[in-house]
Write an enzyme that holds these catalytic residues in place. Structure first.
Site, PDB file in Angstrom:
ATOM      1  N   SER A  51       0.801  -1.234   0.000  1.00 44.52           N
ATOM      2  CA  SER A  51       0.000   0.000   0.000  1.00 44.52           C
ATOM      3  C   SER A  51       0.826   1.272   0.000  1.00 44.52           C
ATOM      4  O   SER A  51       0.265   2.361  -0.166  1.00 44.52           O
ATOM      5  CB  SER A  51      -0.939   0.007   1.210  1.00 44.52           C
ATOM      6  N   LYS A  54       0.340   3.546  -2.853  1.00 41.95           N
ATOM      7  CA  LYS A  54      -0.815   4.451  -2.895  1.00 41.95           C
ATOM      8  C   LYS A  54      -0.370   5.910  -2.876  1.00 41.95           C
ATOM      9  O   LYS A  54      -1.138   6.807  -3.261  1.00 41.95           O
ATOM     10  CB  LYS A  54      -1.749   4.184  -1.721  1.00 41.95           C
ATOM     11  N   SER A 111      -6.414   3.455   4.041  1.00 43.03           N
ATOM     12  CA  SER A 111      -5.711   2.660   3.028  1.00 43.03           C
ATOM     13  C   SER A 111      -6.710   1.968   2.107  1.00 43.03           C
ATOM     14  O   SER A 111      -6.546   0.795   1.742  1.00 43.03           O
ATOM     15  CB  SER A 111      -4.781   1.630   3.677  1.00 43.03           C
TER      16      SER A 111
END
Length: 380
Positions: A51, A54, A111
């Protein structure tokens, strides 16, 4: 030509460099103000970022807001693909129309994989098209070891980033979007009370009172536990990246340990006061026979505490310089060796303007040059 600087060449006593042994698979620690890399470990190895990637989606969303393509209150549709995303999500469905601000919070704090798909489709039509845009933008930012296959960091063999690239991206987020960067410090976002247990930011540093204000955690089985972090103490900002840790607890402990080390074990030292002459270069056919070299604004360097006795500095330049010489013209480089950190190269510039000599001066210079050549020929 090289000139050792007796005023700066400190006694080279034996020194134990203040090494930091991290258990992370890869790591990169960087002092923003001085541009000093404090630690590198497999920093340019392309690895699964989970993540943490991101951050690239957030960067491109911030750009769209800055450029006026989206407003923070713009509402975007939710596709079936977004609703079907697994892992950490905002629990969006096709009836929702989240605002850009909610999506920013949903990506940073929660997230949300679904939020990333909403952003990707909102900006590029499809997630595949958005991934291509991510790759193009990453290259333009100097991220050479990154390739994106999706917007969320969902495991894919073609989705990789290096710790160094994550650090480059983090610095751009800090510097390029000072008004929007504040969202990374949010510790909680209870979106519509849909998942009360998932409303907290996973960044373990934000509540420790150590100046942490971002950026993003990541975890998959393949990537392990990772964190892109940043903290400010006094007038210093440190950015760091750790990846491949075995547990969430290990990530929290290593992140806190790195932050403490980066601020505690380094100090700023003045090496060249502003306006101080570092070296002089001979000037050919000028109103003066030499020109002083200095740094543009003085020079402060970050170094490990206790390393002052091992610092060396050397001015490197080519001379003589033919007049005229403009004040501020770059004429050389100050090469500094700092134990435990590595080399630093700083431009050296002319401290004053040197005009070309008049007719008489030029004739004298030419005569001296011819005389020197004749003497050398006779001697040889």
């Amino acid at each position: 030509m090289r000139a050792a600087l007796t005023a700066l060449l400190l006694s080279a006593l034996p020194l134990q460099a203040l090494a930091f042994d991290t258990t992370a698979r890869s790591a990169w620690v960087y002092d923003v103000g001085t541009g000093t890399v404090l630690l590198e470990k497999n920093a340019d190895q392309a690895l699964p970022p989970a993540s943490m990637s991101k951050l690239m989606t957030v960067y491109m969303l911030f750009e769209a807001v800055r450029d006026g393509r989206l407003q923070m209150d713009t509402r975007l549709p939710v596709s079936t693909k977004a609703r079907q995303m697994q892992g950490s999500t905002m629990f969006l469905n096709e009836r929702d129309r989240p605002t850009v601000e909610e999506l920013v919070k949903g990506i940073i704090v929660l997230s949300g994989n679904d939020a990333c798909v909403v952003v990707a489709e909102g900006l590029a039509g499809t997630e595949e098209a958005f991934a291509r845009q991510m790759n193009d933008r990453a290259k333009s930012l100097g991220m050479t070891q990154s390739h994106f296959a999706n917007s969320s960091g969902w495991p894919d063999p073609n989705h990789v980033m290096s710790a160094h690239d994550l650090g480059i991206l983090a610095e751009h987020l800090v510097n390029d979007f000072p008004e929007l960067y504040k969202y990374f410090a949010l510790t909680e976002f209870p979106y519509d009370d849909r998942a009360p247990a998932n409303r907290f930011n996973r960044n373990p540093l934000l509540k420790l009172g150590i100046g942490a204000d971002g950026l993003k955690t990541g975890h998959t089985q393949e990537a392990g536990y990772g964190l892109v972090g940043s903290a400010v103490q006094g007038d210093r900002r440190v950015i760091f990246v750790v990846t491949g840790l075995e547990t969430e607890k290990a990530r929290a402990e290593e992140a806190e340990r790195i932050t403490a080390w980066a601020f505690r074990d380094f100090t700023m030292k003045e090496v060249v006061p502003q306006g101080e002459t570092v070296a002089t270069v001979p000037v050919w056919l000028g109103s003066k026979s030499q020109v002083a070299l200095t740094t543009q604004n003085g020079l402060n360097v970050l170094m490990p505490i206790g390393a002052e006795s091992g610092v060396t500095a050397e001015a490197v330049f080519t001379g003589p310089i033919e007049a005229p010489v403009a004040k501020g013209a770059r004429l050389g480089t100050l090469q500094i060796q700092i134990p435990g950190v590595g080399p630093a190269n700083v431009p050296l510039v002319a401290a004053e303007e040197i005009a070309a000599a008049g007719f008489v001066g030029r004739m004298k210079g030419a005569a001296m040059r011819l005389g020197g050549e004749a003497w050398n020929a006779a001697r040889n």
